[in-house]
Motif scaffolding. Structure first.
Motif, short mmCIF file in Angstrom:
data_model
loop_
_atom_site.label_atom_id
_atom_site.label_comp_id
_atom_site.label_asym_id
_atom_site.label_seq_id
_atom_site.Cartn_x
_atom_site.Cartn_y
_atom_site.Cartn_z
N VAL A 18 101.01 12.29 -68.48
CA VAL A 18 100.02 11.28 -68.10
C VAL A 18 100.73 9.99 -67.72
N GLU A 19 100.45 9.48 -66.55
CA GLU A 19 101.06 8.25 -66.04
C GLU A 19 99.96 7.22 -65.76
N PRO A 20 100.35 5.94 -65.72
CA PRO A 20 99.36 4.92 -65.34
C PRO A 20 98.79 5.19 -63.95
N LEU A 21 97.55 4.84 -63.76
CA LEU A 21 96.89 5.01 -62.46
C LEU A 21 97.47 4.04 -61.44
N ARG A 172 94.81 0.15 -62.13
CA ARG A 172 93.37 0.40 -62.01
C ARG A 172 92.80 0.94 -63.32
N ARG A 173 91.59 0.51 -63.62
CA ARG A 173 90.94 1.03 -64.83
C ARG A 173 90.62 2.52 -64.66
N PRO A 174 90.86 3.33 -65.68
CA PRO A 174 90.43 4.73 -65.60
C PRO A 174 88.92 4.83 -65.51
N ARG A 175 88.44 5.64 -64.60
CA ARG A 175 87.00 5.88 -64.46
C ARG A 175 86.63 7.07 -65.34
N VAL A 176 85.78 6.82 -66.31
CA VAL A 176 85.38 7.86 -67.26
C VAL A 176 83.88 8.11 -67.09
N THR A 177 83.52 9.38 -66.94
CA THR A 177 82.11 9.77 -66.93
C THR A 177 81.79 10.47 -68.24
N LEU A 178 80.78 9.97 -68.94
CA LEU A 178 80.31 10.60 -70.17
C LEU A 178 79.16 11.54 -69.86
N ILE A 179 79.25 12.77 -70.32
CA ILE A 179 78.19 13.73 -70.11
C ILE A 179 77.69 14.21 -71.47
N ALA A 180 76.55 13.68 -71.89
CA ALA A 180 75.93 14.09 -73.15
C ALA A 180 74.92 15.19 -72.85
N THR A 181 75.05 16.31 -73.52
CA THR A 181 74.17 17.45 -73.26
C THR A 181 73.30 17.74 -74.47
N GLY A 182 72.10 18.22 -74.21
CA GLY A 182 71.25 18.67 -75.31
C GLY A 182 69.78 18.41 -75.07
N ALA A 303 87.27 11.02 -80.32
CA ALA A 303 87.47 10.05 -79.24
C ALA A 303 88.57 9.06 -79.60
N LEU A 304 88.57 8.61 -80.85
CA LEU A 304 89.59 7.67 -81.30
C LEU A 304 90.98 8.30 -81.25
N LEU A 305 91.07 9.55 -81.67
CA LEU A 305 92.37 10.21 -81.77
C LEU A 305 92.89 10.75 -80.45
N PHE A 306 91.98 11.12 -79.54
CA PHE A 306 92.39 11.76 -78.29
C PHE A 306 92.02 10.96 -77.04
N ALA A 307 90.75 10.58 -76.93
CA ALA A 307 90.33 9.88 -75.71
C ALA A 307 90.94 8.50 -75.60
N VAL A 308 91.03 7.77 -76.70
CA VAL A 308 91.59 6.41 -76.65
C VAL A 308 93.06 6.43 -76.23
N PRO A 309 93.93 7.26 -76.81
CA PRO A 309 95.31 7.30 -76.32
C PRO A 309 95.42 7.75 -74.87
N LEU A 310 94.57 8.71 -74.45
CA LEU A 310 94.61 9.19 -73.07
C LEU A 310 94.20 8.08 -72.11
N VAL A 311 93.08 7.44 -72.38
CA VAL A 311 92.62 6.34 -71.51
C VAL A 311 93.61 5.19 -71.52
N SER A 312 94.14 4.88 -72.69
CA SER A 312 95.10 3.79 -72.80
C SER A 312 96.32 4.04 -71.93
N ARG A 313 96.82 5.26 -71.96
CA ARG A 313 98.00 5.57 -71.14
C ARG A 313 97.66 5.54 -69.66
N MET A 314 96.50 6.03 -69.28
CA MET A 314 96.09 5.98 -67.87
C MET A 314 95.92 4.54 -67.39
N ALA A 315 95.52 3.65 -68.31
CA ALA A 315 95.33 2.24 -67.98
C ALA A 315 96.63 1.46 -68.03
N GLY A 316 97.74 2.12 -68.36
CA GLY A 316 99.03 1.45 -68.41
C GLY A 316 99.35 0.82 -69.74
#
Length: 399
Positions: A18-21, A172-182, A303-316
């Motif tokens: 994963v690299e910065p955008l 650039r800020r990572p663009r994240v789409t949240l898809i809540a199902t149910g 999200a804290l353990l996985f999404a936050v580090p992923l988004v953080s790295r994409m955001a530089g």
């Protein structure tokens, strides 16, 4: 993918490569909190001239103990154009250019003046050059100002402006789409019908992801329908799609089968984690996909353990979650085969886990100041033993 993947292996696999955008150029007033993509050097010298640091009189050091004739005035933006001669002084104000020929400023409180005549009436400046800010004292044109990779603060933006920049290249800020199902979900503010609950995860996760640098889009609740879910997944214009719920193995859990029908590559599905076992990661075309469980605490923790580090790295950004070591306030039993994260509070005796740890209890999550980390197969721990904790109460001061 039937075996549960250890937490550390899953996180490593998720972040590998994963690299910065790419960068975008934004005006300074839009750059706070963004990561600088390229180093910034000064285009100007600051200050651009020898400037007064105090209100007073500019004179020659050799004339300090003589009387002076006041021949002009130098104010900020309106300098005195002449050259100071012997026993001459120029009235000067803070920030004004130092007249040619002057090499010291006597502060106004130590000057006695009678018309155009003035003299020292105090101890005087301690040395030649006193109360003068020399040209380039802060920085000179061409000097490095801000290193690439810095998360830009208000002070950085002031420095860039002084250095001659009106816009900066930022990741650039990572663009994240949240898809809540149910089918059981209704929007916040709506009254749930029989068998329904409020969809609380999207606003919670949106705040969490924005704090890590993401731009978040929430298209609303997607029903438990293959076509609707497929349309939401393929229509997302995002760097990362995060699905919430529907990633388990029940008849109405459609995320995995629909992703497979769309040709997604799944890197892993189900990890040795509590709360949050039904977690998946993969790619749909060129877009990363992260599937979170639907229980609110499980969704938050994963999200804290996985999404936050992923988004953080994409955001530089390179920040790690804030980890603290504290003594246990109460004993804990041995842990099982999944890494656990116990909601807890800070007390004078240390980290005290809540008695209830159900993954649906949002009230306890909102009260939690810590997540006590219990590694897989950790032995029983006595009160007073040190434990590693994720400091939730420090998180937003770091990210």
């Amino acid at each position: 993918m039937s075996d549960l993947l250890p937490f550390s292996a899953a996180l490593y696999q998720l972040l590998a490569g994963v690299e910065p955008l790419p960068a975008e150029t934004l005006p300074l007033d839009a750059c706070a909190g963004r990561v600088l993509a390229e180093p910034v050097t000064a285009r100007l010298t600051q200050p651009p001239f020898d400037a007064a640091a105090m209100d007073g009189y500019a004179i020659r050091w050799t004339d300090l103990h003589n009387s002076w004739r006041v021949v002009g005035e130098s104010a900020a933006g309106h300098g005195w154009a002449g050259t100071l001669g012997p026993q001459e002084a120029v009235r000067i104000f803070t920030g004004a250019p130092l007249p040619a020929g002057a090499d010291v400023i006597v502060v106004q409180e130590e000057v006695a003046r009678d018309g155009d005549l003035a003299r020292l009436n105090g101890e005087g400046p301690p040395r030649i050059g006193a109360h003068i800010r020399p040209a380039g004292q802060d920085f000179a044109a061409g000097a490095p100002l801000i290193a690439a990779g810095k998360c830009l603060t208000a002070a950085h933006l002031g420095l860039a402006a002084a250095g001659g920049w009106r816009a900066l290249p930022v990741v650039r800020r990572p663009r994240v789409t949240l898809i809540a199902t149910g089918d059981e979900l209704v929007l916040p503010g709506e009254t749930p019908g029989p068998g329904q609950i409020v969809s609380s995860n999207p606003p919670m996760l949106t705040a969490l992801l924005r704090s890590a640098g993401a731009e978040v889009h929430d298209p609303g609740i997607i029903p438990d329908n293959r076509a609707a879910l497929a349309a939401a997944l393929t229509g997302a214009e995002a760097d990362l799609i995060i699905t919430i719920g529907g990633a388990s193995v029940g008849d109405h859990d459609l995320v995995v089968p629909v992703l497979r029908e769309l040709g997604a590559d799944l890197d892993f599905w189900k990890i040795a984690l509590r709360p949050g076992k039904p977690l998946l990661a993969g790619r749909l075309g060129g877009t990363r996909v992260l599937g979170l469980p639907g229980n609110p605490v499980s969704a938050f923790v994963t999200a804290l353990l996985f999404a936050v580090p992923l988004v953080s790295r994409m955001a530089g950004r390179q920040q790690a979650l804030p980890i603290v070591t504290l003594p246990l306030a109460t004993p804990l039993p041995a842990n099982g085969s999944r890494r656990d994260h116990l909601r807890a509070r800070r007390t004078p005796d240390g980290a005290e886990p809540f008695a209830r740890q159900d993954s649906a209890l949002l009230s306890l999550l909102a009260s939690a100041e810590l997540l006590i980390i219990r590694e897989a197969h950790a032995p029983a721990a006595s009160a007073g033993e040190p434990v590693s904790c994720i400091a939730l109460d420090m998180f937003h001061s770091v990210f």
